[in-house]
Design an enzyme around this catalytic site. Structure first.
Site, PDB file in Angstrom:
ATOM      1  N   GLU A 121       0.369  -1.169   0.050  1.00 31.07           N
ATOM      2  CA  GLU A 121       0.005   0.395   0.125  1.00 31.07           C
ATOM      3  C   GLU A 121       0.495   1.048   0.040  1.00 31.07           C
ATOM      4  OE1 GLU A 121      -1.373  -1.593   3.937  1.00 31.07           O
ATOM      5  OE2 GLU A 121      -1.639   0.513   4.130  1.00 31.07           O
ATOM      6  N   CYS A 130       3.282   8.563   0.660  1.00 35.49           N
ATOM      7  CA  CYS A 130       4.993   7.844   2.385  1.00 35.49           C
ATOM      8  C   CYS A 130       4.025   5.901   1.553  1.00 35.49           C
ATOM      9  CB  CYS A 130       3.224   7.611   2.961  1.00 35.49           C
ATOM     10  SG  CYS A 130       4.256   6.126   4.232  1.00 35.49           S
ATOM     11  N   CYS A 167       6.768  -6.700   6.965  1.00 34.90           N
ATOM     12  CA  CYS A 167       8.692  -6.347   8.332  1.00 34.90           C
ATOM     13  C   CYS A 167       8.501  -7.283   9.149  1.00 34.90           C
ATOM     14  CB  CYS A 167       7.487  -4.826   8.918  1.00 34.90           C
ATOM     15  SG  CYS A 167       8.641  -4.436   9.543  1.00 34.90           S
ATOM     16  N   CYS A 173       7.420  -4.546  16.037  1.00 36.42           N
ATOM     17  CA  CYS A 173       6.629  -3.416  16.483  1.00 36.42           C
ATOM     18  C   CYS A 173       5.158  -3.629  16.912  1.00 36.42           C
ATOM     19  CB  CYS A 173       6.941  -2.131  16.149  1.00 36.42           C
ATOM     20  SG  CYS A 173       8.368  -1.485  15.561  1.00 36.42           S
ATOM     21  N   CYS A 218       1.839  -1.698  15.106  1.00 32.32           N
ATOM     22  CA  CYS A 218       1.931  -1.853  13.860  1.00 32.32           C
ATOM     23  C   CYS A 218       1.586  -2.958  13.156  1.00 32.32           C
ATOM     24  CB  CYS A 218       3.324  -1.595  13.624  1.00 32.32           C
ATOM     25  SG  CYS A 218       3.550  -1.107  12.134  1.00 32.32           S
ATOM     26  N   GLY A 264       7.407  -1.697   6.199  1.00 36.34           N
ATOM     27  CA  GLY A 264       8.982  -2.501   6.808  1.00 36.34           C
ATOM     28  C   GLY A 264       9.688  -0.780   6.252  1.00 36.34           C
ATOM     29  N   GLU A 265      11.254  -1.979   7.066  1.00 36.46           N
ATOM     30  CA  GLU A 265      11.930  -0.491   7.830  1.00 36.46           C
ATOM     31  C   GLU A 265      13.049  -0.470   6.869  1.00 36.46           C
ATOM     32  OE1 GLU A 265      13.057   0.829  10.704  1.00 36.46           O
ATOM     33  OE2 GLU A 265      14.910   0.764   9.975  1.00 36.46           O
ATOM     34  N   SER A 292      12.085   6.803   7.940  1.00 34.96           N
ATOM     35  CA  SER A 292      11.845   6.965   9.542  1.00 34.96           C
ATOM     36  C   SER A 292      12.535   5.419   9.899  1.00 34.96           C
ATOM     37  CB  SER A 292      10.358   6.707   9.078  1.00 34.96           C
ATOM     38  OG  SER A 292      10.283   6.753  10.083  1.00 34.96           O
ATOM     39  N   HIS A 303       8.934   6.447  20.721  1.00 35.37           N
ATOM     40  CA  HIS A 303       7.688   6.281  21.353  1.00 35.37           C
ATOM     41  C   HIS A 303       7.788   5.666  22.281  1.00 35.37           C
ATOM     42  CE1 HIS A 303       6.472   5.789  17.346  1.00 35.37           C
ATOM     43  NE2 HIS A 303       6.883   4.848  16.631  1.00 35.37           N
ATOM     44  N   ASN A 356      -2.890   4.992  16.008  1.00 35.74           N
ATOM     45  CA  ASN A 356      -3.864   4.541  15.025  1.00 35.74           C
ATOM     46  C   ASN A 356      -4.385   3.265  15.790  1.00 35.74           C
ATOM     47  OD1 ASN A 356      -5.129   6.364  13.056  1.00 35.74           O
ATOM     48  ND2 ASN A 356      -3.053   5.700  12.260  1.00 35.74           N
ATOM     49  N   CYS A 397      -0.367   1.946   8.696  1.00 36.91           N
ATOM     50  CA  CYS A 397       0.887   1.493   8.382  1.00 36.91           C
ATOM     51  C   CYS A 397       0.072   0.103   7.964  1.00 36.91           C
ATOM     52  CB  CYS A 397       2.167   1.006   8.900  1.00 36.91           C
ATOM     53  SG  CYS A 397       2.391   3.168   9.263  1.00 36.91           S
TER      54      CYS A 397
HETATM   55  N1  SAH Z   1       9.855   0.779   9.778  1.00 40.03           N
HETATM   56  C1  SAH Z   1       9.700   2.384  10.281  1.00 40.03           C
HETATM   57  C2  SAH Z   1       9.331   2.840   9.029  1.00 40.03           C
HETATM   58  C3  SAH Z   1       7.810   2.976   8.995  1.00 40.03           C
HETATM   59  S1  SAH Z   1       6.597   2.957  10.421  1.00 40.03           S
HETATM   60  C4  SAH Z   1      10.540   2.803  11.648  1.00 40.03           C
HETATM   61  O1  SAH Z   1       9.746   2.021  12.498  1.00 40.03           O
HETATM   62  O2  SAH Z   1       9.878   4.171  11.129  1.00 40.03           O
HETATM   63  C5  SAH Z   1       6.612   4.884  10.243  1.00 40.03           C
HETATM   64  C6  SAH Z   1       5.828   5.401  11.371  1.00 40.03           C
HETATM   65  O3  SAH Z   1       4.256   4.455  11.501  1.00 40.03           O
HETATM   66  C7  SAH Z   1       6.949   4.922  12.437  1.00 40.03           C
HETATM   67  O4  SAH Z   1       7.213   5.964  13.127  1.00 40.03           O
HETATM   68  C8  SAH Z   1       5.711   4.156  13.031  1.00 40.03           C
HETATM   69  O5  SAH Z   1       6.080   3.876  14.604  1.00 40.03           O
HETATM   70  C9  SAH Z   1       4.633   4.837  13.212  1.00 40.03           C
HETATM   71  N2  SAH Z   1       3.239   3.609  12.883  1.00 40.03           N
HETATM   72  C10 SAH Z   1       3.252   1.928  13.076  1.00 40.03           C
HETATM   73  N3  SAH Z   1       1.783   1.655  13.792  1.00 40.03           N
HETATM   74  C11 SAH Z   1       1.799   2.973  14.042  1.00 40.03           C
HETATM   75  C12 SAH Z   1       0.211   3.059  14.166  1.00 40.03           C
HETATM   76  N4  SAH Z   1      -0.738   1.867  14.183  1.00 40.03           N
HETATM   77  N5  SAH Z   1      -0.180   4.419  14.397  1.00 40.03           N
HETATM   78  C13 SAH Z   1       1.345   4.716  14.669  1.00 40.03           C
HETATM   79  N6  SAH Z   1       1.349   5.340  14.187  1.00 40.03           N
HETATM   80  C14 SAH Z   1       1.942   4.145  13.479  1.00 40.03           C
END
Ligand code: SAH
Length: 349
Positions: free
Chosen positions: A91, A104, A111, A115, A118, A158-159, A190, A215, A289, A332
């Site tokens: 997406e 984005c 990934c 986390c 996510c 993805g990272e 990011s 975070h 979210n 995401c």
């Molecule tokens: N892997 C990278 C980039 C992708 S995630 C990273 O970790 O930064 C992009 C951002 O969205 C990150 O800050 C991640 O922590 C955040 N994110 C992921 N799931 C989320 C959610 N449910 N609500 C808010 N932010 C979220």
């Protein structure tokens, strides 16, 4: 067959030379692809028939198919569900702002960072995306909205630093004048904090913005949210950030997703302010979210305001991310998962 979108101009020039063609043909081909959205060699009118045939035999132009487009009610957010040649789905989100269109992009299919909050990571990683596959997300989105995209955030699934080489190549490709010509200052990468790669990136001395998904203000709490915290401590991340700032002179963004009763207390805000004091940075607070696969709840408006006020009082520059596209599941990985589920590709978790 090689995807021509993975090639730089220099590389395509070399290919032309090796194949008995004039080097200037490379620029013509890229002009069609990047400036005219023409993704079929056959229709590149200023190329000789023979050249077109050779190109078509050696290269594909891998633009993903659109399987679904979602538009938010206020029409400022679009979400595209793309399918690549091999059937994998990703997406991409486009956000329309007054100052230009921002995209984005995803850097991996799935990934493996794990986390807890996510959706992208729930089923692990399928594979890396190539530089051309990341780039194609922008090309296709521009065609769809009929406008240029001027800002990129690498914040989709993805990272990025776990797919380092492809991401670096992507950064150099989109930046090139013959390609999308998007300035480095209009790009944000990011990361969840892969320390050695942050240092490697710093050595490139790019002018992109580095965003760190922090975070949490301490390792104990961070470990409950992000498995990567078991590998790299916050102090190692901060050291790497200082190195990045030293090398590039760029301000770092720290992302902080506020989760009700987990990391949104006044005490956490104080601790965060102390941690970031004196660093050239900016904090972006993100009301988390809600994702179906977990029970992380968004902080109350009150807590978000309090958290932000504490940081600001302590001299930390802070913004609260505007929520866009939440009516279309724009967080995401949410859309990919619900699509795969609807097709019964995924079992309920
Ligand atoms: N892997 C990278 C980039 C992708 S995630 C990273 O970790 O930064 C992009 C951002 O969205 C990150 O800050 C991640 O922590 C955040 N994110 C992921 N799931 C989320 C959610 N449910 N609500 C808010 N932010 C979220």
């Amino acid at each position: 067959m090689d995807n021509i979108l993975n090639l730089s101009l220099e590389e395509l020039k070399q290919w032309m030379k090796d194949n008995g063609e004039s080097e200037f043909r490379a620029k013509q081909v890229f002009h069609w692809i990047y400036k005219s959205n023409q993704w079929n060699f056959r229709d590149m009118d200023n190329l000789p028939k023979n050249t077109k045939e050779k190109l078509a035999k050696s290269f594909s132009i891998d633009i993903p198919e659109i399987i679904e487009v979602y538009k938010s009610k206020d029409e400022d957010t679009y979400k595209f569900l793309y399918e690549y040649e091999d059937g994998n789905i990703i997406e991409t989100v486009v956000m329309k702002y007054k100052h230009g269109n921002s995209i984005c992009v995803s850097t991996q299919i799935g990934c493996r960072m794990g986390c807890k909050f996510c959706a992208s990571t729930v089923d692990g990683m399928v594979r890396n995306l190539s530089s051309g596959e990341i780039l194609a997300q922008i090309l296709k989105a521009q065609e769809q909205i009929g406008e240029r995209i001027s800002n990129i955030v690498l914040m989709g699934s993805g990272e990025p630093l776990d797919n380092y080489d492809n991401v670096i190549k992507f950064l150099s490709l989109v930046n090139a004048e013959y390609s999308l010509n998007i300035g480095q200052r209009h790009i944000t990468l990011s990361t969840c904090g892969i320390v050695p790669k942050i240092r490697e990136l710093a050595d490139k001395n790019y002018q992109i913005t580095l965003a760190i998904s922090l975070h949490a203000p301490n390792d104990k709490l961070r470990k409950t949210m992000m498995p990567i915290a078991n590998k790299y401590s916050i102090s190692e991340i901060i050291e790497a950030c200082k190195y990045y700032i030293n090398k590039t002179n760029r301000r770092i963004t720290f992302e902080y997703a506020l989760v009700n009763d987990v990391n949104d207390s006044a005490q956490s805000a104080e601790e965060l302010a102390k941690l970031l004091k004196g660093i050239l940075c900016h904090v972006n607070l993100i009301p988390v979210n809600k994702v179906r696969e977990n029970n992380f709840e968004k902080s109350s408006t009150n807590n978000i305001k309090n958290f932000s006020n504490i940081l600001i009082e302590k001299g930390i520059e802070t913004t609260i991310r505007r929520e866009m596209g939440s009516d279309i599941n724009a967080a995401c990985g949410q859309l990919r998962r619900s699509y795969l589920k609807s097709k019964n590709y995924l079992k309920e978790v």
